[in-house]
Design a protein around this motif. Structure first.
Motif, PDB file in Angstrom:
ATOM      1  N   ARG A 366       0.935  -1.436   0.042  1.00  0.00           N
ATOM      2  CA  ARG A 366      -0.079  -0.202   0.125  1.00  0.00           C
ATOM      3  C   ARG A 366       0.638   1.481  -0.246  1.00  0.00           C
ATOM      4  O   ARG A 366       0.719   2.266  -0.984  1.00  0.00           O
ATOM      5  N   LYS A 367       1.889   0.931   1.250  1.00  0.00           N
ATOM      6  CA  LYS A 367       2.668   2.495   0.992  1.00  0.00           C
ATOM      7  C   LYS A 367       3.965   2.705  -0.500  1.00  0.00           C
ATOM      8  O   LYS A 367       3.163   3.985  -0.564  1.00  0.00           O
ATOM      9  N   GLU A 370       1.317   3.963  -2.812  1.00  0.00           N
ATOM     10  CA  GLU A 370       1.180   5.690  -2.636  1.00  0.00           C
ATOM     11  C   GLU A 370       2.261   6.397  -3.157  1.00  0.00           C
ATOM     12  O   GLU A 370       2.270   7.468  -3.888  1.00  0.00           O
ATOM     13  N   GLU A 371       3.190   5.836  -2.927  1.00  0.00           N
ATOM     14  CA  GLU A 371       4.591   6.800  -2.723  1.00  0.00           C
ATOM     15  C   GLU A 371       4.147   6.845  -4.309  1.00  0.00           C
ATOM     16  O   GLU A 371       5.084   7.482  -4.973  1.00  0.00           O
ATOM     17  N   HIS A 376      -5.077   7.264  -2.184  1.00  0.00           N
ATOM     18  CA  HIS A 376      -5.262   6.374  -0.657  1.00  0.00           C
ATOM     19  C   HIS A 376      -6.264   5.413  -0.801  1.00  0.00           C
ATOM     20  O   HIS A 376      -6.090   4.277  -0.611  1.00  0.00           O
TER      21      HIS A 376
END
Ligand code: XMP
Length: 506
Positions: A366-367, A370-371, A376
């Motif tokens: 997930r991170k 988003e990166e 989101h």
């Protein structure tokens, strides 16, 4: 990094995640990985995990004793503590009744592991056997009714009977930090931005100027994999999106907007609605429906992939838990693997695999997403089963029922977002029952279908409780569904936990 040897505890992945959250790389290997292979990885420390077996059992899960002689710090947790005591000459007794739940930690003599931990803090126990006598060279550090922690500071071997990785262990984080930084002196070099750069390089190198195909489902894993690969090789990637007709409302359009438009990715949209629906006509057995949908998906994907000339690689959104599950010595557990979300692909495909998320836990995926600029809400979507609405329209599936269900489900999800509840539940959806009941609308008698609103909270999807959604909220959802969706005149809320129920209805 830190190596975790897996003896089968349900908390193992949690240990791995906790360590990565500290910025230190961790890797989970089967307990019987040869010592040589472990050493080849030059670990800063080794954690022996918990596990369901007993060291006194006939085929007990063991490690090579030389593991303790390498000068590499060792932390034994639960079974890992019993194993250490057993191998180094202590004694492990069969517990009288086992101990599950909270206990208070009475520190007798501080160790480097327990440094700064307060007296009587709460720790989480889950064990049957217990250490009865310490191995030579070890000292007792803490009690909790049973022997709770022992160590040999000279040899840098530390053991705890409780689980420092679970959040119920109040100062577990401090203990793990003591181990990772204080004792192992590990470096903080695990950063997801580094991971992205490194992986982009690796993808470029591996793929060269060949073509890659990927089955994009709109779910988190395949989407993040697609965007990451696209960042590396741009238009050499073609995504195949199969519209089975069993997806959430407007899913195909949303995928084209979110990934095709926004990221300028090549997406081949395959409209296979008719194919799926005609194969499913009249079939009401859930397992048979799953089989039909799975097979049809493979056919469609196979056909489409052959239309893409010169494709050499097949990319998949396999993530680290899938890898751990498949290498696990206890055999793949009942956890549903996310790479099955696209329906499973044939094994005899003549492609090389490209799996850029193989090293990442879900929260890391997930991170990374988003990166990479994925919004989101898209990387925090709930899981969606491969067979889709095919198993949420109970019994025989037809186009009309799918349409009714899509409308109702869309309202529920929209309301969850609106009321800031979506991310507070693990999975939420509507189920359409093939049951009609009587209602009244205006002056007219209605005789229409029943919808069930389902929402579950869970950590691992193996056990789950129904979400305690506010009555007012449920009231809004119910009114909106009945008023706005033609074909439904009654809404029920599912208050069953898993087990004995399951999250899905089929
Ligand atoms: P149950 O209903 O078994 O669901 O409690 C647990 C989790 O698995 C998902 N699920 C599936 N996922 N293919 C999938 O890809 C399937 O056939 C399937 N059946 C259930 C379910 O949505 C939940 O997240």
């Amino acid at each position: 990094g830190i190596i975790i040897l897996d003896f089968g505890s349900q908390y193992n992945q949690l240990i791995g995640r906790r360590i990565r959250e500290m910025g230190v790389y961790s890797e989970i290997l089967p307990f019987n990985t040869p010592l040589q292979d472990i050493l080849a990885k030059q670990p800063k420390g080794i954690i022996l995990s918990g596990g369901p077996s007993s060291v006194n059992a006939e085929n007990a899960h063991l490690v090579e004793k030389e593991l303790y002689e390498q000068g590499i710090p060792v932390l034994g947790i639960c079974y890992g503590m019993q194993l250490t005591a057993h191998l180094l000459g202590g004694k492990v007794n069969k517990g009288e009744k086992g101990e599950y739940g909270k206990a208070h930690l009475e520190i007798v003599k501080e160790s480097s592991l327990l440094k700064g931990v307060t007296q009587n803090s709460i720790v989480w126990m889950s064990h049957f056997d217990e250490v009865g006598a310490l191995p030579a060279g070890f000292e007792l550090n803490a009690k909790s009714g049973v022997i709770a922690s022992i160590s040999n500071e000279d040899k840098k071997i530390f053991c705890v009977q409780f689980h420092p990785e679970v959040s119920h262990t109040e100062e577990g984080g401090k203990m793990l930090e003591n181990f990772v930084f204080g004792i192992c002196d590990a470096e903080k070099n695990w950063k997801l931005t580094n991971y992205i750069d490194k992986t982009v390089e690796e993808i470029r190198e591996k793929v060269g100027d060949n073509k890659v195909i990927l089955g994009l489902s709109g779910g988190v894993d395949s989407s993040v994999a697609a965007v990451l690969i696209h960042k590396a090789i741009g238009d050499q990637l073609t995504c195949i999106f199969v519209d089975t007709g069993l997806l959430r409302k407007d899913e195909g359009q949303k995928v084209m907007d979110n990934y095709g438009e926004h990221f300028h990715m090549n997406i081949k949209m395959v409209d296979a609605k008719e194919r799926f629906l005609s194969k499913l006509a009249g079939i009401d057995d859930p397992e048979q429906k799953r089989k039909i949908i799975g097979n049809e998906f493979i056919h469609v994907f196979d056909e489409e992939s052959h239309k893409i000339e010169g494709a050499k690689f097949l990319a998949q959104g396999t993530i680290y838990p899938d890898v751990i599950e498949s290498q696990s010595v206890n055999g793949p557990s009942a956890v549903i693997k996310s790479h099955h979300n696209v329906g499973g692909l044939p094994e005899d495909m003549e492609f090389e695999l490209l799996e850029p998320l193989r090293e990442l836990f879900k929260d890391e995926v997930r991170k990374v997403g988003e990166e990479l600029g994925i919004p989101h809400h898209l990387v925090h979507r709930h899981p969606f089963p491969g067979p889709g609405l095919g198993i949420r329209v109970l019994g025989a599936v037809d186009a009309d029922k799918v349409r009714i269900l899509q409308e109702a489900d869309d309202i529920f999800i929209e309301e969850l977002y609106k009321n800031d509840l979506y991310e507070k539940v693990s999975q939420a959806f509507v189920v359409l029952l093939p049951v009609k009941s009587v209602g009244v609308m205006g002056d007219e008698r209605t005789y229409e279908y029943t919808a069930v609103v389902r929402s579950a909270n869970t950590i691992d999807f193996m056990t789950a409780t129904w979400s305690r959604l506010p009555y007012e909220f449920l009231d809004t959802v119910s009114s909106r569904i009945i008023n706005e969706v033609r074909g439904i005149n009654r809404v029920a809320y599912d208050i069953s936990s898993k087990p004995p129920a399951t999250i899905e209805w089929e």
